[in-house]
Design an enzyme around this catalytic site. Structure first.
Site, short mmCIF file in Angstrom:
data_model
loop_
_atom_site.label_atom_id
_atom_site.label_comp_id
_atom_site.label_asym_id
_atom_site.label_seq_id
_atom_site.Cartn_x
_atom_site.Cartn_y
_atom_site.Cartn_z
N ASP A 477 0.84 -1.20 0.00
CA ASP A 477 0.00 0.00 0.00
C ASP A 477 0.87 1.26 0.00
O ASP A 477 2.08 1.21 0.30
CB ASP A 477 -0.89 -0.04 1.26
CG ASP A 477 -2.17 0.77 1.11
OD1 ASP A 477 -2.27 1.55 0.16
OD2 ASP A 477 -3.05 0.61 1.97
N ASP A 547 -10.87 2.29 -3.11
CA ASP A 547 -11.45 2.01 -1.80
C ASP A 547 -12.97 2.06 -1.85
O ASP A 547 -13.63 1.77 -0.86
CB ASP A 547 -10.94 3.02 -0.76
CG ASP A 547 -9.58 2.60 -0.22
OD1 ASP A 547 -9.16 1.47 -0.50
OD2 ASP A 547 -8.94 3.40 0.47
#
Ligand code: DGJ
Length: 732
Positions: A477, A547
């Site tokens: 990430d 997301d």
């Protein structure tokens, strides 16, 4: 595929798939662009160069050099010598002068493809591609510029890159070196770009070109949520199936610019490359600088043709992972299920239920290290948080493995929290401008990956974790963008290199990772989809797309992403409702159908689902396993555009041999007075027959494509349907 070089005329002719690309050296040794488009049989196109256009001074002077410089379609336009359009190369020489003047010198043609040192790039065997390298020289500045053009055998693709070398004995600065310039002879185009923000990345926008420069870019240190390093120039009449489209994509994960400039004579200069804003690279005598690779796709089969070419290129000539051609394990990720609030028992209870339902891989997301209970600490301290995971990682992984599941883990290796042992020990390892306040973003700083000792230190911590248990998946990430871009380790004259050196550092570490851990499936991620780019695909065969896991929001994200990137690389999960990003309720079936387009998985607490939803999971997994080869290896056809169509979206995947296809329809808003709707399919064999599995009905490919499939309208909003078609011998 072939590259023909006409030495007498100093002309170059590249044939790639079904397209041609032509270049010409003009009087004065300038390298001009002549043509990029449908394949042509001719070997001399020099007549197309409009060298005698009126100068802006009266026609007594019919070859005014300044005008010539400002109108010639250059392959690599130089700054400061009379071409006032956007330059591709700009140098600051030892005397402080910024003009450069590269002229044609020589060429070579080689089989296959040249790699770019330290950077991701497409690859090809000697049979699959041929590369033309044109050498340009600026005698005054004592610089060499190599322009690379690779033509692919089976694809309408030309890739480009550029390298500048200092041949002199004085240092200079490169102020800009774009990867590709394409000059088009008219400006009748729409520009399509992929834009958005966090949780709504890559929404496609289309607008006619206007006079001047239309540009998307990033100065955030990554390719960004806001703009993607892709654009297309489409004829106004080009749609999914027909019409001319040029696609441009940069294989790079940092600051970029992508621009189309409509010029005074209604031509277009299209460019893509590293963003020149705040870029400056010191080039000492003997040193070279490489620009990243740009991919140019030509399609005369509309946007669909362009996308399928990008997909084929990236699936066969960019993604290297051993997982590329394999079915990815169906995963469950605990992020939306628990956020930071978990311990080993909670994870195991989710995993137990998940394994019972047929889920194959458990991914432990953020919050397992240091003393991380929220996002304000511990990045950089890649040691297990013992009060959450008692006894360490191995007992947890062993238990999950004993359930018959693989185990995956989350890292954010490029970051450091101010509240971390790493930052307390090495505050200078954060990117910063000494003496200035450092801007916090998500309560974290960015590590200075231009420094080898920083990369080594972080990598060793990662290796310790990865070797401590049986880990087969990593989510990498990156949750903030760069500010106060300065390095404690670079001299003043090289500070502006940090943007690019940071990206090179990330690539170096990813290369080490995929070399040392080839058995680990790597998924890239950046606060959702802020690094959804072709550079990342070189290292990871999949990238978390956004997301936003709401099935309806995902339609636009997945539509836009698929314009350039293969859906087989798109991380997509079923999550709970009301959705955490938008609060919308959609059916479990629809969430499954939408997520199945990508690398399928779940991101919810399976122990908290209703019985009905839980029971659907084994069926969804079976469906995914049955059809995922079509998404991974087949051809994608978009049948609707959710950006303009508020009623429905639809798409299909067709096997390369056209013997089977999967059609998906998602009803967005139900419209009254429409009991059924005809949708014309694509990509089938017109003269073959196909059985619709659900009903057993058989239709000709021609009927399905030209007349359509009659689809019963679904009752209510946000419903969906999947239809599987197989070729049958003849009409029954
Ligand atoms: C951003 C990612 O996109 C999410 O999936 C999750 O991993 C969080 N970061 C964790 O901080």
């Amino acid at each position: 595929m072939s590259i023909r070089c006409n030495d007498a005329n100093r002309a170059f002719f590249l044939q790639a798939g079904g397209c041609s690309y032509a270049l010409q050296v003009t009087d004065g040794d300038y390298l001009a662009h002549v043509y990029f488009g449908r394949q042509l049989p001719d070997s001399d196109l020099s007549y197309l160069l409009r060298l005698d256009e009126n100068p802006f001074t009266p026609s007594v002077n019919d070859r005014d050099r300044a005008v010539y410089m400002d109108t010639l379609p250059f392959e690599c336009p130089c700054f400061g010598i009379g071409d006032y359009r956007e330059a591709a190369v700009q140098i600051l020489d030892a005397d402080g002068m910024s003009a450069c003047d590269f002229r044609y010198d020589s060429y070579t043609v080689t089989a296959g493809k040249t790699a770019i040192p330290g950077m991701p790039a497409t690859f090809a065997s000697d049979e699959d591609a041929q590369t033309l390298c044109i050498r340009m020289v600026d005698k005054h500045a004592e610089l060499e510029l190599l322009l690379y053009y690779t033509a692919f055998e089976k694809l309408n693709v030309i890739t480009r890159s550029a390298m500048v070398k200092n041949l002199g004995n004085r240092s200079c600065y490169i102020q800009r070196l774009l990867s590709a310039t394409l000059e088009l002879d008219d400006s009748n185009f729409d520009m399509i770009t992929l834009n958005g923000s966090w949780a709504r990345e890559r929404h496609a926008e289309r607008a006619p070109l206007h006079m001047g420069k239309q540009r998307i870019d990033s100065v955030r240190g990554e390719s960004s949520h806001q703009n993607n390093p892709f654009f297309a120039l489409a004829r106004p009449n080009a749609d999914e199936d027909c019409g001319e489209v040029y696609g441009f994509n940069l294989i790079y994960s940092g600051n970029f610019m992508a621009q189309a400039e409509r010029t005074q004579h209604q031509c277009v200069r299209a460019q893509i490359g590293i963003n020149p804003t705040d870029f400056r690279w010191l080039l000492e005598p003997g040193e070279s600088f490489w620009a990243p690779e740009a991919v140019l796709v030509y399609s005369c089969e509309g946007l669909g043709g362009m996308s399928r070419t990008f997909h084929d290129l990236y699936r066969t000539h960019l993604i290297r992972s051993p997982f590329r051609d394999k079915r990815r394990p169906v995963l469950i990720n605990n992020w939306e299920a628990t956020y930071f609030d978990f311990d080993a028992d909670k994870l195991i209870s989710i995993a137990e239920e998940a394994s019972r339902l047929g889920i194959e891989l458990f991914v432990m997301d953020d919050g397992w290290f240091g003393h991380r209970d929220s996002d304000n600490s511990s990045l950089g301290d890649w040691r297990v948080y013992e009060s959450k995971l008692k006894g360490g990682l191995k007992p947890l992984v062993d238990k999950i493995n004993a359930l018959g599941m693989e185990f995956g883990i989350w890292f954010e290796p490029e970051m450091v929290s101010p509240d971390s042992d790493l930052y307390r020990a090495h505050p200078d390892w954060a990117i910063q401008i000494p003496g200035r306040d450092l801007t916090l973003c998500r309560a974290q700083y960015v590590l200075d990956y231009s420094r080898k000792e920083v990369r080594d230190y972080v990598y060793n911590m990662l290796c310790d974790i990865l070797r401590s248990a049986n880990i087969t998946y990593v989510k990498w990430d990156m949750n903030r963008q760069l500010t106060e871009v300065g390095s404690a380790a670079l001299p003043a004259e090289s500070q502006r290199e940090l943007w690019h050196r940071y990206v090179l550092g990330v690539y170096e570490l990813m290369e080490r990772f995929v070399t040392d851990f080839p058995h680990i499936l790597l998924e890239n991620c950046s606060g959702g989809g802020a690094r959804y780019d072709a550079g990342m695909l070189y290292y990871s065969p999949q990238i978390w797309a956004s997301d936003d896991t709401d099935a309806i929001e995902r339609l636009k994200i997945q539509y836009g992403s698929s314009l350039c990137y293969p859906v087989s690389a798109m991380g997509a999960h079923v999550s709970v409702c009301p959705n955490h990003a938008v609060g919308r309720n959609t059916s479990f079936v629809t969430r499954g159908h939408v997520a199945m387009v990508g690398t399928f998985g779940y991101e919810l607490d399976v122990t908290k689902l209703s019985e009905e939803e839980r029971n659907m999971i084994p069926w969804q997994i079976d469906t995914y396993k049955r059809f995922c080869h079509l998404m991974r290896d087949g051809d994608q056809y978009r049948l609707a555009n959710p950006n303009s169509n508020t009623e429905y979206d639809a798409w299909m995947f067709v096997s390369k041999d056209q013997s089977e296809a999967l059609f998906t329809y998602v009803q967005i808003l139900r419209r009254p007075n429409y009991r059924s709707r005809r949708i014309t399919l694509r990509g089938l064999k017109a003269d073959a027959y196909y059985r619709v599995e659900e009903t057993g009905a058989v239709y000709s490919g021609a009927a399905l494509m030209y007349a359509g499939l009659n689809l019963e309208n679904l009752w209510g909003d946000f419903q969906s349907k999947q239809i599987y078609l197989t070729e049958v011998e003849k009409e029954c």
